[in-house]
Design an enzyme around this catalytic site. Sequence first.
Site, short mmCIF file in Angstrom:
data_model
loop_
_atom_site.label_atom_id
_atom_site.label_comp_id
_atom_site.label_asym_id
_atom_site.label_seq_id
_atom_site.Cartn_x
_atom_site.Cartn_y
_atom_site.Cartn_z
N HIS A 164 60.39 45.43 -11.54
CA HIS A 164 61.64 45.77 -12.26
C HIS A 164 61.76 44.92 -13.52
O HIS A 164 62.78 44.96 -14.20
CB HIS A 164 62.85 45.49 -11.36
CG HIS A 164 62.75 46.17 -10.02
ND1 HIS A 164 62.73 47.53 -9.88
CD2 HIS A 164 62.60 45.65 -8.77
CE1 HIS A 164 62.62 47.83 -8.59
NE2 HIS A 164 62.53 46.72 -7.90
N HIS A 206 69.18 36.06 -17.70
CA HIS A 206 69.97 35.55 -16.57
C HIS A 206 69.32 34.31 -15.98
O HIS A 206 68.17 34.36 -15.54
CB HIS A 206 70.11 36.63 -15.50
CG HIS A 206 71.00 37.75 -15.91
ND1 HIS A 206 70.94 39.02 -15.36
CD2 HIS A 206 71.97 37.81 -16.85
CE1 HIS A 206 71.84 39.78 -15.93
NE2 HIS A 206 72.50 39.08 -16.85
N THR A 234 73.32 42.25 -10.14
CA THR A 234 73.28 43.54 -10.85
C THR A 234 72.10 44.39 -10.40
O THR A 234 71.85 45.45 -10.95
CB THR A 234 73.17 43.33 -12.38
OG1 THR A 234 71.89 42.74 -12.66
CG2 THR A 234 74.30 42.46 -12.89
N THR A 235 71.37 43.91 -9.37
CA THR A 235 70.30 44.72 -8.80
C THR A 235 70.54 44.79 -7.29
O THR A 235 71.16 43.88 -6.71
CB THR A 235 68.90 44.09 -9.04
OG1 THR A 235 68.89 42.78 -8.44
CG2 THR A 235 68.60 43.98 -10.52
N HIS A 267 66.86 41.40 -18.80
CA HIS A 267 67.06 42.85 -18.78
C HIS A 267 66.94 43.35 -20.21
O HIS A 267 67.32 42.64 -21.15
CB HIS A 267 68.44 43.17 -18.21
CG HIS A 267 68.67 42.64 -16.83
ND1 HIS A 267 68.44 43.37 -15.69
CD2 HIS A 267 69.03 41.40 -16.41
CE1 HIS A 267 68.70 42.62 -14.63
NE2 HIS A 267 69.06 41.42 -15.02
N1 LIG Z 1 70.49 40.40 -12.27
S1 LIG Z 1 71.12 39.23 -11.40
O1 LIG Z 1 71.04 37.98 -12.11
O2 LIG Z 1 72.45 39.63 -11.01
C1 LIG Z 1 70.21 39.04 -9.95
C2 LIG Z 1 69.71 37.90 -9.40
C3 LIG Z 1 69.05 38.23 -8.23
C4 LIG Z 1 69.16 39.55 -8.11
O3 LIG Z 1 69.88 40.08 -9.17
ZN LIG Z 2 69.70 39.84 -13.98
#
Ligand SMILES: NS(=O)(=O)c1ccco1
Ligand SMILES: [Zn+2]
Length: 261
Positions: free
Chosen positions: A64, A118, A200-201, A95
């Site tokens: 991903h 992130h 967010t995943t 992302h």
């Molecule tokens: N994209 S995020 O930072 O919310 C995240 C961390 C682990 C899984 O998704």
């Molecule tokens: Zn993320």
Amino acid sequence: AEWGYSPTNGPDVWARLFPQAGGARQSPVDICTSIASSDSNLEMKKLTFAYESQSDLRILNTGHGWKVEAPQSGSRLEGGPLGEDIYQLEQFHCHWGETSAEGSEHTVDGRAYAGELHLVHWNTTKYQSFAEAAQHPDGLAVLGVFFDVGNESNDEIEKIVSTLSEIKFKGQFTDIPDVIDPTTFLPSGLGYWTYLGSLTTPPCNECVIWIVYKEPITVTEEQLVQFRCLSACSGEAEEFIVKNYRPPQPLGNRALRECNA
Ligand SMILES: NS(=O)(=O)c1ccco1
Ligand SMILES: [Zn+2]
């Protein structure tokens, strides 16, 4: 069925397989700057961070996107919206979109940036592991940093880009030879927005205290082009990871606070 970002396995259908994805404190959100409240007690408790510089961090193609595993027992993120707890860096990733007109997960007054980094931390004051922390509403703290496209390439991001040819396929990993200092990913202006949200995943656990910096950092179009050359598959069939952002979710009645550090 593996989740992803295509019409058949993307954000619009995640809630079928991952019920939390349909919850009331999902991320990302559109940051409506007019409703952000400058919360005085955020200013009192300054957000502080301390990271170590590390070399030989492992970077992985998750299918991903890319993810740098950076468990840093010596790192500390505390203050601001984090109460009295200390959060420790676990990993960082980013992302992006098919073009630089999109790609960030959070948007600001409806505007998307070209990408979003992130830095994922977990609450080591209260929990014994990342996995355990991800089961609690105050388990994780994620710092979000927007990418703007400009002419100067970002040297720290270049250290990531230079490894991507070695992890073209899902499941591949390699060590980043250069020394990485996560502090260098942060913008110079440390004003931020903060709210309670989720991963967010999938599985989209509602366990994240989000801290999104107002000021973007600059990367080049070429650096983003390299991100899009990663393959979502482990074998010959090349399916490029051209986008891996979730669109904004309803803020609902959540408070959106801001701190102009
Ligand atoms: N994209 S995020 O930072 O919310 C995240 C961390 C682990 C899984 O998704
Ligand atoms: Zn993320």
